[in-house]
Design a protein around this motif. Structure first.
Motif, mmCIF file in Angstrom:
data_model
loop_
_atom_site.group_PDB
_atom_site.id
_atom_site.type_symbol
_atom_site.label_atom_id
_atom_site.label_comp_id
_atom_site.label_asym_id
_atom_site.label_seq_id
_atom_site.Cartn_x
_atom_site.Cartn_y
_atom_site.Cartn_z
ATOM 1 N N LEU A 258 -12.170 -0.816 -5.050
ATOM 2 C CA LEU A 258 -12.065 0.634 -5.147
ATOM 3 C C LEU A 258 -10.674 1.061 -4.684
ATOM 4 C CD1 LEU A 258 -15.549 1.654 -3.726
ATOM 5 C CD2 LEU A 258 -14.762 1.853 -6.083
ATOM 6 N N TYR A 259 -10.274 0.414 -3.662
ATOM 7 C CA TYR A 259 -8.957 0.725 -3.120
ATOM 8 C C TYR A 259 -7.887 0.384 -4.155
ATOM 9 C CZ TYR A 259 -4.749 0.161 -0.294
ATOM 10 O OH TYR A 259 -3.469 0.240 0.206
ATOM 11 N N MET A 260 -8.057 -0.734 -4.748
ATOM 12 C CA MET A 260 -7.087 -1.153 -5.760
ATOM 13 C C MET A 260 -7.012 -0.155 -6.900
ATOM 14 S SD MET A 260 -7.505 -5.240 -6.127
ATOM 15 C CE MET A 260 -6.439 -5.236 -7.538
ATOM 16 N N LYS A 261 -8.148 0.267 -7.282
ATOM 17 C CA LYS A 261 -8.163 1.197 -8.401
ATOM 18 C C LYS A 261 -7.385 2.456 -8.099
ATOM 19 C CE LYS A 261 -11.404 1.015 -11.807
ATOM 20 N NZ LYS A 261 -12.477 1.722 -12.513
ATOM 21 N N GLU A 262 -7.527 2.860 -6.913
ATOM 22 C CA GLU A 262 -6.845 4.096 -6.575
ATOM 23 C C GLU A 262 -5.359 3.884 -6.333
ATOM 24 O OE1 GLU A 262 -8.428 6.398 -3.355
ATOM 25 O OE2 GLU A 262 -6.460 7.180 -2.930
ATOM 26 N N MET A 263 -5.058 2.835 -5.651
ATOM 27 C CA MET A 263 -3.678 2.612 -5.263
ATOM 28 C C MET A 263 -2.799 1.876 -6.258
ATOM 29 S SD MET A 263 -3.748 4.279 -2.573
ATOM 30 C CE MET A 263 -2.122 3.943 -1.914
ATOM 31 N N ARG A 264 -3.405 1.286 -7.191
ATOM 32 C CA ARG A 264 -2.613 0.516 -8.138
ATOM 33 C C ARG A 264 -1.499 1.335 -8.755
ATOM 34 N NH1 ARG A 264 -2.864 -3.881 -11.012
ATOM 35 N NH2 ARG A 264 -4.831 -4.460 -10.079
ATOM 36 N N ALA A 265 -1.873 2.458 -9.232
ATOM 37 C CA ALA A 265 -0.881 3.305 -9.887
ATOM 38 C C ALA A 265 0.248 3.673 -8.931
ATOM 39 C CB ALA A 265 -1.550 4.555 -10.425
ATOM 40 N N LYS A 266 -0.144 3.902 -7.750
ATOM 41 C CA LYS A 266 0.846 4.302 -6.756
ATOM 42 C C LYS A 266 1.826 3.164 -6.500
ATOM 43 C CE LYS A 266 1.207 5.986 -2.024
ATOM 44 N NZ LYS A 266 0.459 6.328 -0.785
ATOM 45 N N VAL A 267 1.267 2.010 -6.373
ATOM 46 C CA VAL A 267 2.112 0.850 -6.118
ATOM 47 C C VAL A 267 3.018 0.588 -7.308
ATOM 48 C CG1 VAL A 267 2.099 -1.647 -5.814
ATOM 49 C CG2 VAL A 267 0.508 -0.227 -4.533
ATOM 50 N N ILE A 268 2.457 0.734 -8.442
ATOM 51 C CA ILE A 268 3.250 0.505 -9.648
ATOM 52 C C ILE A 268 4.406 1.489 -9.688
ATOM 53 C CG2 ILE A 268 3.245 0.693 -12.155
ATOM 54 C CD1 ILE A 268 0.356 -0.315 -12.092
ATOM 55 N N ALA A 269 4.101 2.701 -9.358
ATOM 56 C CA ALA A 269 5.136 3.728 -9.378
ATOM 57 C C ALA A 269 6.206 3.452 -8.328
ATOM 58 C CB ALA A 269 4.506 5.092 -9.138
#
Length: 498
Positions: A258-269
């Motif tokens: 769940l955490y990944m799902k939310e943060m993935r985009a952020k990390v990518i950015a």
DNA sequence: GGTCCTTTGAAGCTA
DNA sequence: TAGCTTCAAAGGACC
């Protein structure tokens, strides 16, 4: 969990952990994370464990397995059940959500018509909210949202379940939002409909919107591919009906997912990384860097997610998605095919992987910024041949890496890598993957639901302090080098440990 | 089109 | 019951 116990030694470990892995984006993530309230985290986790144990019925799993009956039947019963249970359980165990924004009563912006879930829009951090929407809404499991939130009055107390029925969790409602294609069919106001109403006999919404966990048995699980009424397709797209493939109910997402799902985009950015593997490494470290409270949110979400999943698919078992379990419950052809595929995969791995610990040795050892040291297969994202060749990974040419020799295998690079990021002061949690054996074995529970204490050994506390300190000295900050950074840290760690 | 990689956690299986 | 295995998401890279 050793880490949970407080002690001087733990403190050391904690400090190390904190400093140790800063990835790319971490510069910005600031010290707040590093400041770590690890201790608090440990406490909180402990409390969560208790709560979880109390709230969850120990027999739920058994019940679930014991009722591999028609889902349709269940759905009908379930609907009735919900009617009754919801009344009696209002204000039940979840009446006081641990998190203010929880349950998510509002349809998250990203899932509203005209809104998107683009990375840029997913800037909301775990602790920050925007637009009045819960910070975790973007986590909606089963992905992009196939369901809208349901009313807050639905029961969630699984402990009461003695039969087939699973109670709808009000809190869980927030996890499901509408699928891109379904948004147009369901207005935001509809998001308030209870799942019992939203879902059809097979977990498919009357409108044809299936549960996000349901996906075609084949191919990648692209959300848009999911469903659309594939499971027990009502009157959905004719096109889909032609597809012989049967849906597979996916496992509910765990806290980290769940955490990944939310943060993935952020990390990518932040890091401009695209490679999921690298991103996940970063996310893994960030996960450990989260405060107890932050992690607790995800654990709670995951717990509710599981409950909802159980309610929606009472007969489903994780085993259903196991290749081995294909024979029994999932005797469907599609599953059989899927199983063959999986089996093939496993066999392949076994063939090429004599070393249990295995793959990705070069990557783990040398890091992304040392790809020149990788063996060919590793460069091609294939299995490391160095390990297979028996000897272990040759040391890199770099003097800094010279010490990095292949460990006899019991101590794979992966293990070492894990050790760098363990947060856990006071022993809190995360023993992290360090405890993983072979390819994936995890031996330590981390938080709430994490197994009964002691079931799994926690090895994280073994993390060398020196290693962490060294890592802290690293100054890699470019977000673009996040991956490299990660690798760099690994290298450092390895050097130190040697 | 399928597999790999990478992460943590949950759950199933096995001895 | 401890230990191990599989799957969950993601998406670029590779075959």
């Amino acid at each position: 969990m050793p880490q949970l116990s407080s002690g001087g030694g733990d403190d050391l470990g904690a400090n190390d952990e904190m400093i140790a892995f800063k990835d790319e984006g971490e510069q910005e993530e600031k010290t707040q994370e590093n400041a770590f309230t690890e201790r608090d985290l440990a406490d909180l986790k402990s409390s969560l464990v208790n709560e979880s144990e109390i709230n969850q019925s120990p027999t739920s799993a058994a019940v679930r397995r014991g009722h591999h009956g028609e889902q349709r039947v269940f759905q009908d019963k379930h609907r009735e059940h919900l009617d009754g249970v919801s009344k009696q359980q209002d204000g039940g165990m979840y009446k006081s959500p641990a998190y203010p924004g929880y349950p998510f009563l509002m349809l998250p912006d990203p899932y509203l018509p005209n809104s998107s879930v683009s990375p840029s829009s997913n800037k909301v951090s775990v602790v920050q909210q925007s637009h009045g929407m819960h910070p975790l809404t973007s986590l909606l499991p089963y992905s992009n949202d196939h369901f809208s939130p349901s009313p807050p009055h639905l029961p969630t107390d699984m402990s009461q379940k003695t039969g087939v029925h699973r109670h709808q969790s009000q809190d869980l409602s927030g996890y499901y939002s509408l699928p891109p294609g379904g948004v147009g069919q369901i207005t935001p106001s509809m998001s308030w409909f209870p799942h019992s109403l939203m879902l059809g006999p097979s977990g498919v919404h009357p409108t044809g919107i299936p549960h996000p966990a349901i996906v075609p048995s084949s191919g990648k699980q692209e959300h848009d591919q999911y469903d659309r009424g594939m499971y027990m397709k009502p009157q959905v797209e004719v096109k889909r009906e032609k597809e012989p493939k049967k849906p597979v109910i996916k496992k509910p997402l765990n806290a980290f997912m769940l955490y990944m799902k939310e943060m993935r985009a952020k990390v990518i950015a932040e890091c401009t990384l695209k490679e999921s593997a690298a991103i996940n490494q970063i996310l893994g470290r960030r996960w450990h860097a989260l405060t107890r409270e932050e992690q607790a949110k995800y654990y709670e979400l995951a717990r509710k997610e599981r409950q909802l999943h159980m309610q929606l698919y009472p007969t489903w078992s994780a085993r259903d998605n196991y290749e081995a379990g294909l024979s029994g419950v999932a005797g469907e052809k599609s599953k059989a095919d899927w199983g063959k595929k999986k089996r093939r995969k496993r066999e392949k791995q076994q063939d090429s992987n004599t070393d249990p610990g295995s793959p990705k040795k070069c990557r783990a050892r040398f890091g992304l910024n040392q790809q020149t040291d990788w063996c060919g297969p590793c460069r091609r994202k294939k299995k490391c041949i160095r390990y297979l060749q028996g000897g272990g990974c040759p040391s890199p040419s770099s003097s800094d890496l010279s010490a990095i020799d292949s460990p006899p295998s019991p101590c794979p690079a992966r293990l070492r890598l894990y050790r760098q990021a363990p947060p856990s002061p006071r022993g809190s949690p995360p023993p992290s993957p360090s405890t993983r054996r072979s390819s994936h074995t995890r031996s330590h529970p981390r938080f709430p639901s994490e197994q009964s204490a002691g079931k799994r050994a926690d090895l994280c506390h073994l993390v060398p302090t020196a290693t962490l300190e060294l890592s802290a000295k690293q100054t890699l900050c470019s977000s673009a080098l996040s991956a490299a950074k990660v690798a760099g840290l690994s290298l450092k760690v390895l050097t130190e440990t040697h």
